[in-house]
Design an enzyme around this catalytic site. Sequence first.
Site, PDB file in Angstrom:
ATOM      1  N   ARG A 222     -47.119 -60.696  43.785  1.00 27.58           N
ATOM      2  CA  ARG A 222     -45.776 -61.212  43.508  1.00 27.58           C
ATOM      3  C   ARG A 222     -45.614 -61.248  41.999  1.00 27.58           C
ATOM      4  NH1 ARG A 222     -43.482 -67.219  44.886  1.00 27.58           N
ATOM      5  NH2 ARG A 222     -41.415 -66.903  43.941  1.00 27.58           N
ATOM      6  N   HIS A 223     -44.402 -60.966  41.510  1.00 28.53           N
ATOM      7  CA  HIS A 223     -44.173 -60.976  40.065  1.00 28.53           C
ATOM      8  C   HIS A 223     -44.587 -62.326  39.463  1.00 28.53           C
ATOM      9  CE1 HIS A 223     -40.776 -63.699  40.512  1.00 28.53           C
ATOM     10  NE2 HIS A 223     -40.440 -62.989  41.577  1.00 28.53           N
ATOM     11  N   ASN A 229     -37.523 -69.121  38.267  1.00 30.24           N
ATOM     12  CA  ASN A 229     -38.506 -69.869  39.063  1.00 30.24           C
ATOM     13  C   ASN A 229     -38.598 -71.310  38.574  1.00 30.24           C
ATOM     14  OD1 ASN A 229     -40.813 -67.060  39.311  1.00 30.24           O
ATOM     15  ND2 ASN A 229     -39.226 -67.722  40.742  1.00 30.24           N
ATOM     16  N   ARG A 270     -38.322 -58.572  36.525  1.00 30.99           N
ATOM     17  CA  ARG A 270     -39.527 -59.384  36.668  1.00 30.99           C
ATOM     18  C   ARG A 270     -40.704 -58.622  37.293  1.00 30.99           C
ATOM     19  NH1 ARG A 270     -35.322 -60.984  39.931  1.00 30.99           N
ATOM     20  NH2 ARG A 270     -35.634 -61.807  42.052  1.00 30.99           N
ATOM     21  N   GLU A 295     -35.573 -57.926  45.838  1.00 27.83           N
ATOM     22  CA  GLU A 295     -35.636 -59.195  46.576  1.00 27.83           C
ATOM     23  C   GLU A 295     -34.425 -59.345  47.497  1.00 27.83           C
ATOM     24  OE1 GLU A 295     -37.202 -61.022  48.046  1.00 27.83           O
ATOM     25  OE2 GLU A 295     -37.687 -62.959  47.140  1.00 27.83           O
ATOM     26  N   HIS A 364     -41.522 -59.342  45.497  1.00 26.09           N
ATOM     27  CA  HIS A 364     -40.941 -60.681  45.424  1.00 26.09           C
ATOM     28  C   HIS A 364     -41.385 -61.477  46.656  1.00 26.09           C
ATOM     29  CE1 HIS A 364     -37.885 -59.191  42.451  1.00 26.09           C
ATOM     30  NE2 HIS A 364     -38.137 -58.063  43.085  1.00 26.09           N
TER      31      HIS A 364
END
Length: 411
Positions: A222-223, A229, A270, A295, A364
């Site tokens: 995952r990034h 976030n 990202r 995403e 994502h």
Amino acid sequence: MEVSLTGHTDNKLCIVMVGLPARGKSTIARKLRENLAKDHIGCRIFNNGQLRRRIRGQDTSRPEFYDPSNEAGMKLRERIALTNLDRARRFLENGGQVAIIDATNVSRKRREKIESFFNDHNILFIECINNDDEILDTSIRHKIRLPEFRGLSADLAMESFKQRISYYKSIYSPLGKEKNFVRLDSLNNRILSEEIADEVPFYDQIRDFLVTDSVKNLFLIRHGETYFNLENRIGGDSSLTSNGIRQAEALAKYFQKKNIPFIFTSKKKRTIQTAEPIQRLQPSCTIVPLEEFNEIDSGVCECMSYEEIRHQMPEVYYARKEDKYNYVYPGGEGYVTMKERVDRGIKKALFLSGGAENIMIVGHRAVNRMILSHFLYRRTEDVPYIYIPQDKFYHIVATQYKKLFQLKPYQ
Ligand code: F6P
């Protein structure tokens, strides 16, 4: 000596690959060889392109070499094809069981020659078909890194390769008249049509290998942490925070000793920013951004925080809570509607990576859940809750012989 139903004197097999350049023939040939080897079946690949490059090197990167009206080019290619057929025959006569002729073999004339050359052996033709332009473009872009294109700019090399393809198209005749053949959608591992008139040795195994998605080592990441976030905001196209960059650098160090030829990302900043430091520490690595790995599109809720959604759109918030897998954001997507595109992305990634030992996807939260559920059975209602942290990654192995899912920390 065993006599088969076809009257052939043994249960040796010659597999003849058929298809335009960049359709996945060599990947499938290698996959067959690796899997047959696991069943202790002696198999060798005879690749015309490799032989041509060994004999003539850069000399054959010019498209005119492939022009069917170029006599000198045709002669040389025929000679290379015959040399490989000879080698394949010797291999089968000296204990080998399956010889794979890896070449375009797109004209009926060429295939008739092969049929008469191997008239005492079983032959299975496998045609690889893939007409997805985006995949072809990416695949050609990768191919033009071969030493034979070294003297050309990227644009010229692309043009030259495409011209080469169009020469092959001009003499292309699909399988149909052959006794034993499979026409395969090589992007989706789907058999489009098949005709098996003889008792083709090892056919059950071969058919199964052809239709199975297999991945030797997939590192699903995952990034790193983003500004969104930090605020619990969803969607958007936020960049990595300094902590996110540190996470990407730690990933890069962790994977430095593994050879990662491909990193597939989404088109969002990202994921690409997470992949870049990893790419920098690899000797040769291509980042391939795919829209299919974007995403989940949260429609009217894009860029909002979960708290804001709960206050401003409680009907959305609670309806999603009720049935998260099937809920579709107004103007956006749901897990249920993402499945098809994410599956398509996985097929693309597997095709483009050509059976590489290691591949990586930087995705994502929701996308990675869908990718995991492609390989790992989960009830649909549980998919939207699969744990996808930012400080660990999944190592996935999915072949006929091994299945592995491991969540690993990288720092
Ligand atoms: O990191 C946040 C995020 O990737 C959002 O962009 C996305 O909407 C969300 O996670 C998906 O997770 P969930 O389905 O649990 O809301």
